[in-house]
Scaffold this active site. Structure first.
Site, short mmCIF file in Angstrom:
data_model
loop_
_atom_site.label_atom_id
_atom_site.label_comp_id
_atom_site.label_asym_id
_atom_site.label_seq_id
_atom_site.Cartn_x
_atom_site.Cartn_y
_atom_site.Cartn_z
N ARG A 252 -6.04 7.09 -6.37
CA ARG A 252 -4.88 6.48 -6.33
C ARG A 252 -3.25 7.47 -5.50
NH1 ARG A 252 -8.24 3.59 -6.88
NH2 ARG A 252 -7.87 1.90 -8.66
N SER B 221 -3.33 -3.68 -11.09
CA SER B 221 -2.64 -2.19 -11.92
C SER B 221 -1.65 -2.36 -11.88
CB SER B 221 -3.54 -1.60 -11.88
OG SER B 221 -5.49 -1.71 -11.84
N GLU C 225 1.81 2.44 -10.98
CA GLU C 225 0.43 2.34 -9.49
C GLU C 225 1.56 1.73 -7.75
OE1 GLU C 225 -3.43 1.44 -9.73
OE2 GLU C 225 -2.51 0.06 -8.64
C1 FAD Z 1 -4.86 -9.13 -8.31
C2 FAD Z 1 -4.90 -7.82 -7.59
C3 FAD Z 1 -5.63 -7.04 -7.79
C4 FAD Z 1 -6.04 -5.64 -7.01
N1 FAD Z 1 -6.60 -5.08 -7.23
C5 FAD Z 1 -6.66 -3.33 -6.72
C6 FAD Z 1 -7.67 -2.95 -7.54
O1 FAD Z 1 -9.28 -3.58 -7.33
N2 FAD Z 1 -7.64 -1.52 -6.25
C7 FAD Z 1 -6.54 -0.35 -6.04
O2 FAD Z 1 -6.59 0.26 -5.22
N3 FAD Z 1 -5.91 -1.21 -6.09
C8 FAD Z 1 -5.48 -3.11 -5.79
N4 FAD Z 1 -4.24 -3.88 -5.76
C9 FAD Z 1 -3.51 -3.09 -5.08
C10 FAD Z 1 -3.22 -4.09 -3.51
O3 FAD Z 1 -3.67 -4.61 -3.67
C11 FAD Z 1 -3.78 -1.99 -2.88
O4 FAD Z 1 -3.05 -1.55 -3.10
C12 FAD Z 1 -3.60 -2.97 -1.57
O5 FAD Z 1 -3.91 -1.25 -0.64
C13 FAD Z 1 -2.25 -3.58 -0.93
O6 FAD Z 1 -2.27 -3.74 0.08
P1 FAD Z 1 -1.25 -4.17 0.84
O7 FAD Z 1 -1.24 -5.08 1.96
O8 FAD Z 1 -0.62 -5.61 -0.18
O9 FAD Z 1 0.52 -3.40 1.25
P2 FAD Z 1 1.96 -3.28 0.09
O10 FAD Z 1 1.77 -3.63 -0.88
O11 FAD Z 1 1.95 -4.09 1.47
O12 FAD Z 1 2.38 -2.21 0.66
C14 FAD Z 1 1.60 -0.83 -0.26
C15 FAD Z 1 1.96 0.52 0.57
O13 FAD Z 1 1.84 0.79 2.08
C16 FAD Z 1 2.68 0.80 2.73
N5 FAD Z 1 1.82 0.51 3.79
C17 FAD Z 1 1.80 -0.36 4.22
N6 FAD Z 1 1.30 -0.44 5.51
C18 FAD Z 1 1.31 0.62 6.14
C19 FAD Z 1 0.41 1.00 7.15
N7 FAD Z 1 0.28 -0.22 8.14
N8 FAD Z 1 1.77 2.20 7.77
C20 FAD Z 1 1.80 3.18 6.39
N9 FAD Z 1 1.95 2.69 5.42
C21 FAD Z 1 1.66 1.09 4.90
C22 FAD Z 1 3.65 0.25 2.17
O14 FAD Z 1 4.77 1.11 2.60
C23 FAD Z 1 3.22 0.30 0.65
O15 FAD Z 1 4.39 1.66 0.28
C24 FAD Z 1 -4.76 -5.22 -6.91
C25 FAD Z 1 -3.38 -6.29 -6.73
C26 FAD Z 1 -3.40 -7.14 -7.18
C27 FAD Z 1 -2.39 -8.09 -6.48
#
Ligand code: FAD
Length: 342
Positions: free
Chosen positions: A168, A241, A337
């Protein structure tokens, strides 16, 4: 100073974060190409505004409004850029939906991402915390990450080792904060092998009588298990998480295990142990508990939920109470996280 076209003032972020908490951005842009992205960033720099990159908002907690520019790269495109005897090399733009990308690669006959099905969010956010699930991490499939470097104003490509992936974690969470992910290049193995050792996944396949799963079987099983076990953010606000699984050395593990014989832990290659944070939180009696409109999910102690109308600060107050309790009971520091905006 003129404002570049994609930027607008005072944007509502409440539907742009999966916790569904209220928040606003002073400025907001959703650039669809590199020029618009670079213009928006240059404008924010000239105006001395802090920039927050946002994808699907599924790993971020807004406990405060954002005083500067929220930038949501909406870059689109997926393509096979080459094949060799070992891999399909596939480049995907940052704004593409992650789960749809997993599905698309499988439809093309390029397996390898199926264990990461149904993780919310966009492709560009995947490398930031090195998304992982069911025995696979994105780092296992990434070849390179193309970024816009805000310091130099240039586009460059980071190799796998330059991304410094860990559990992570990646370079992007540390000194790489000035790097905007533009696209991710994946190396998907031609000699694909199923990775179905993870218990929940193995059980789901077993129940269907599948002994030699295809990538599509694993994809379907992962989707089924996740839909059964995790709350759907469209109905119950959450960020998955909330805490990382803590990694402790052998003496600390042995001391805990002596007091808690049922402790759930996974041995690591370096001799340390990864503890199941959800087990600790459950054991401490937090599962299903509520503080105001923030709650601990009734089936998943690792997931904090918005019970309806919660503010980000309420979610954080609950998280901090859990952290303090786990520290007192077990001497373990639980790290959050998601990214916290406060
Ligand atoms: C129901 C649920 C289940 C999940 N299960 C998992 C799992 O199994 N495993 C896991 O690892 N995660 C999980 N997650 C967490 C999450 O989905 C992941 O971390 C995902 O990659 C976040 O993507 P996002 O587009 O929503 O990012 P955001 O939440 O919008 O951003 C996350 C981070 O990435 C940065 N960011 C976004 N885009 C860019 C870019 N283009 N360049 C640089 N930085 C950027 C943001 O500034 C922030 O720091 C889960 C979340 C939920 C709600």
């Amino acid at each position: 100073m003129s404002i570049p076209a994609p930027i607008r003032a005072d944007a509502d972020l409440s539907t742009l974060n999966t916790l569904g908490v209220p928040a606003r951005a002073a400025w907001f842009a959703e650039p669809t190409n590199l020029d618009a992205l670079a213009d928006s960033l240059a404008w924010a720099d000239r105006a001395s505004l802090p920039v927050l990159l946002l994808g699907g908002g599924s790993n971020i907690v807004f406990a405060a409004d954002w005083p500067g520019l929220v930038l949501r790269p909406a870059l689109a495109g997926r393509e096979l850029i080459g094949t060799d005897k070992d891999f399909f090399h596939v480049r995907v733009a940052a704004g593409e939906n992650w789960h749809e990308t997993v599905r698309w690669t499988l439809e093309q006959g390029w397996p390898g991402l199926e264990n990461l099905a149904l993780i919310p969010g966009v492709v560009g956010a995947g490398p930031i915390q090195n998304i992982g699930a069911y025995g696979l991490e994105l780092a296992d499939r990434i070849e390179a990450v193309e970024v816009f470097d805000r310091d130099s104003g240039e586009v460059r490509s980071l190799t796998h080792s330059e991304c410094r992936f860990a559990y992570r974690d990646s370079v992007f969470k540390h000194e790489g904060r000035g790097l905007v992910v533009l696209s991710v290049t994946l190396a998907l193995p031609r000699a694909w092998q199923p990775n179905a050792r993870y218990r929940d996944l193995a059980e789901a396949l077993d129940q269907k009588g599948i002994t030699d799963p295809s990538a599509l079987d694993i994809f379907a099983a992962v989707v089924e298990v996740r839909q059964r076990k995790l709350p759907d953010p469209a109905r119950t606000g959450n960020v998955g998480s909330f805490f990382k699984n803590p990694i402790v050395d052998e003496p600390a593990y042995a001391a805990l295990k002596a007091n808690e014989p049922d402790l759930v832990a996974y041995p690591q290659p370096d001799g340390r142990f990864k503890l199941a944070a959800g087990w600790l939180i459950d054991r401490a009696g937090w599962k299903g508990r509520k503080m105001g409109a923030a709650g601990v999910h009734a089936n998943q102690a690792l997931v904090l939920v918005n019970l309806g109308g919660a503010r980000g600060a309420e979610i954080l107050a609950l998280a901090r109470s859990i952290q303090a309790d786990i520290e007192t009971r077990y001497g373990i520091t639980l790290e959050t996280e998601p990214i916290l905006i406060e």
